[in-house]
Write an enzyme that holds these catalytic residues in place. Structure first.
Site, PDB file in Angstrom:
ATOM      1  N   HIS A 171       0.836  -1.208   0.000  1.00 33.97           N
ATOM      2  CA  HIS A 171       0.000   0.000   0.000  1.00 33.97           C
ATOM      3  C   HIS A 171       0.866   1.251   0.000  1.00 33.97           C
ATOM      4  O   HIS A 171       0.832   2.047  -0.915  1.00 33.97           O
ATOM      5  CB  HIS A 171      -0.957   0.014   1.195  1.00 33.97           C
ATOM      6  CG  HIS A 171      -2.003   1.072   1.043  1.00 33.97           C
ATOM      7  ND1 HIS A 171      -1.746   2.388   1.320  1.00 33.97           N
ATOM      8  CD2 HIS A 171      -3.274   1.006   0.594  1.00 33.97           C
ATOM      9  CE1 HIS A 171      -2.840   3.093   1.050  1.00 33.97           C
ATOM     10  NE2 HIS A 171      -3.773   2.276   0.612  1.00 33.97           N
ATOM     11  N   GLU A 202       0.140   3.634  -3.126  1.00 31.78           N
ATOM     12  CA  GLU A 202      -0.070   5.001  -2.622  1.00 31.78           C
ATOM     13  C   GLU A 202       1.165   5.509  -1.888  1.00 31.78           C
ATOM     14  O   GLU A 202       1.079   6.435  -1.090  1.00 31.78           O
ATOM     15  CB  GLU A 202      -1.301   5.051  -1.697  1.00 31.78           C
ATOM     16  CG  GLU A 202      -2.614   4.945  -2.444  1.00 31.78           C
ATOM     17  CD  GLU A 202      -3.824   4.991  -1.537  1.00 31.78           C
ATOM     18  OE1 GLU A 202      -3.761   5.633  -0.476  1.00 31.78           O
ATOM     19  OE2 GLU A 202      -4.836   4.365  -1.888  1.00 31.78           O
ATOM     20  N   HIS A 234      -7.693  -2.568  -3.920  1.00 33.63           N
ATOM     21  CA  HIS A 234      -6.438  -2.222  -4.604  1.00 33.63           C
ATOM     22  C   HIS A 234      -5.960  -3.374  -5.484  1.00 33.63           C
ATOM     23  O   HIS A 234      -5.472  -3.161  -6.595  1.00 33.63           O
ATOM     24  CB  HIS A 234      -5.348  -1.885  -3.579  1.00 33.63           C
ATOM     25  CG  HIS A 234      -5.478  -0.501  -3.006  1.00 33.63           C
ATOM     26  ND1 HIS A 234      -5.571   0.629  -3.778  1.00 33.63           N
ATOM     27  CD2 HIS A 234      -5.531  -0.072  -1.727  1.00 33.63           C
ATOM     28  CE1 HIS A 234      -5.667   1.703  -3.004  1.00 33.63           C
ATOM     29  NE2 HIS A 234      -5.649   1.298  -1.743  1.00 33.63           N
TER      30      HIS A 234
HETATM   31 CO    CO Z   1      -5.595   2.878  -0.313  1.00 30.28          CO
END
Ligand code: CO
Length: 292
Positions: A171, A202, A234
């Site tokens: 992430h 991200e 995701h």
């Molecule tokens: Co996210």
């Protein structure tokens, strides 16, 4: 870890309940970001089963930290508790000792918020619990990173042939401490397998960086897997989605053969055991830190 748990339980039990077993049962609060993707729940079910096996006497309650996901699930008639509600539920079940376990990968902003929420809640209800232990995320030490690397490489096993790369989508947190932990884990993984790569969706380690890294090797085929607990939003969209900006689409466009491993880390036994090893009677949030 079961050993420590048993010891803590025995000490606690003999000190204060004189055999009134059910009155002092410890409880477990599993805290995850949450997901509204039904198939992604597989990972949470897997984790819950392992916790039931490891702590058969303890009630298990779930909390999701994402308000957005909790609202969505509540609208769908499948409510999941917040941290405060989860602690209240364990108190209602008669638990006096609580093990809060973070199901985050790294101690980034989500974990910091979890720790703050639990601490504030403990302060708001003095005496409700005798002890509240906070179990830290998956990656807390170099040893954890080695275990993670071994587990995720074992997952593909002989399906992945020599010369094939594997890319993990973490992430990440672009300007936060979470990314630094991922950099450490990435380094440990590289030492175990020079064709294993980590980048973030991200975070600060971008897909473009990943692509130039891949290009510096002779690679034809790339396996993709999320470095996240669930195979959720995701993984389904940013990693494997059909849209042209997903990692799978961009890798194919760059000429690679791409294969998905459609599992979240929570579906891997060794990963679940690594979480369980962090569920221990340390960091009691109801007490001052002990200075030697
Ligand atoms: Co996210």
């Amino acid at each position: 870890m079961r050993f420590f748990f048993t010891i803590a339980f025995v000490i606690f039990c003999s000190a204060s309940c004189a055999g009134a077993f059910s009155a002092v049962k410890p409880g477990i609060l599993l805290v995850a970001f949450g997901t509204s993707v039904p198939e992604a729940q597989r990972a949470y079910a897997r984790i819950e089963k392992a916790y039931n096996d490891a702590f058969p006497e303890a009630p298990i309650v779930w909390s999701f930290t994402s308000q957005k996901i909790r609202k969505k699930l509540a609208r769908a008639g499948k409510p999941v508790l917040s941290i405060g509600e989860g602690l209240a539920a364990l108190a209602k079940k008669g638990c006096k000792t609580v093990f809060v376990q973070s199901l985050h990968i790294v101690a980034g902003e989500e974990f910091a918020e979890l720790a703050r929420s639990v601490l504030l809640n403990v302060n708001r209800h003095p005496g409700r619990f005798e002890a509240v232990y906070l179990g830290r995320p998956l990656l807390e030490s170099r040893d954890d990173a080695k275990k993670l690397a071994a587990a995720i490489l074992k997952e593909l096993g002989p399906r992945r042939k020599p010369g094939e790369a594997v890319v993990f989508m973490a992430h990440g947190q672009e300007k936060g401490r979470g990314d630094l932990i991922l950099e450490g884990a990435r380094d440990v993984l590289k030492h175990q397998d020079s064709l294993a790569f980590v980048a973030t969706v991200e975070g600060s380690r971008s897909f473009d960086e990943l692509l130039s890294e891949l290009k510096s090797h002779i690679i034809k085929k790339v396996w993709l897997m999320p470095l996240m607990v669930v195979y959720g939003d995701h993984a389904r969209n940013d990693l494997s989605g059909k849209e042209e900006d997903s990692w799978a689409s961009r890798l194919k466009k760059a000429g690679y053969e791409v294969e998905m491993n459609e599992k979240g880390l929570g579906e891997l036994e060794d990963i679940v055991q690594l979480f369980i090893s962090h569920t221990a009677p340390v960091d009691d949030l109801t007490k001052e830190p002990k200075k030697p």
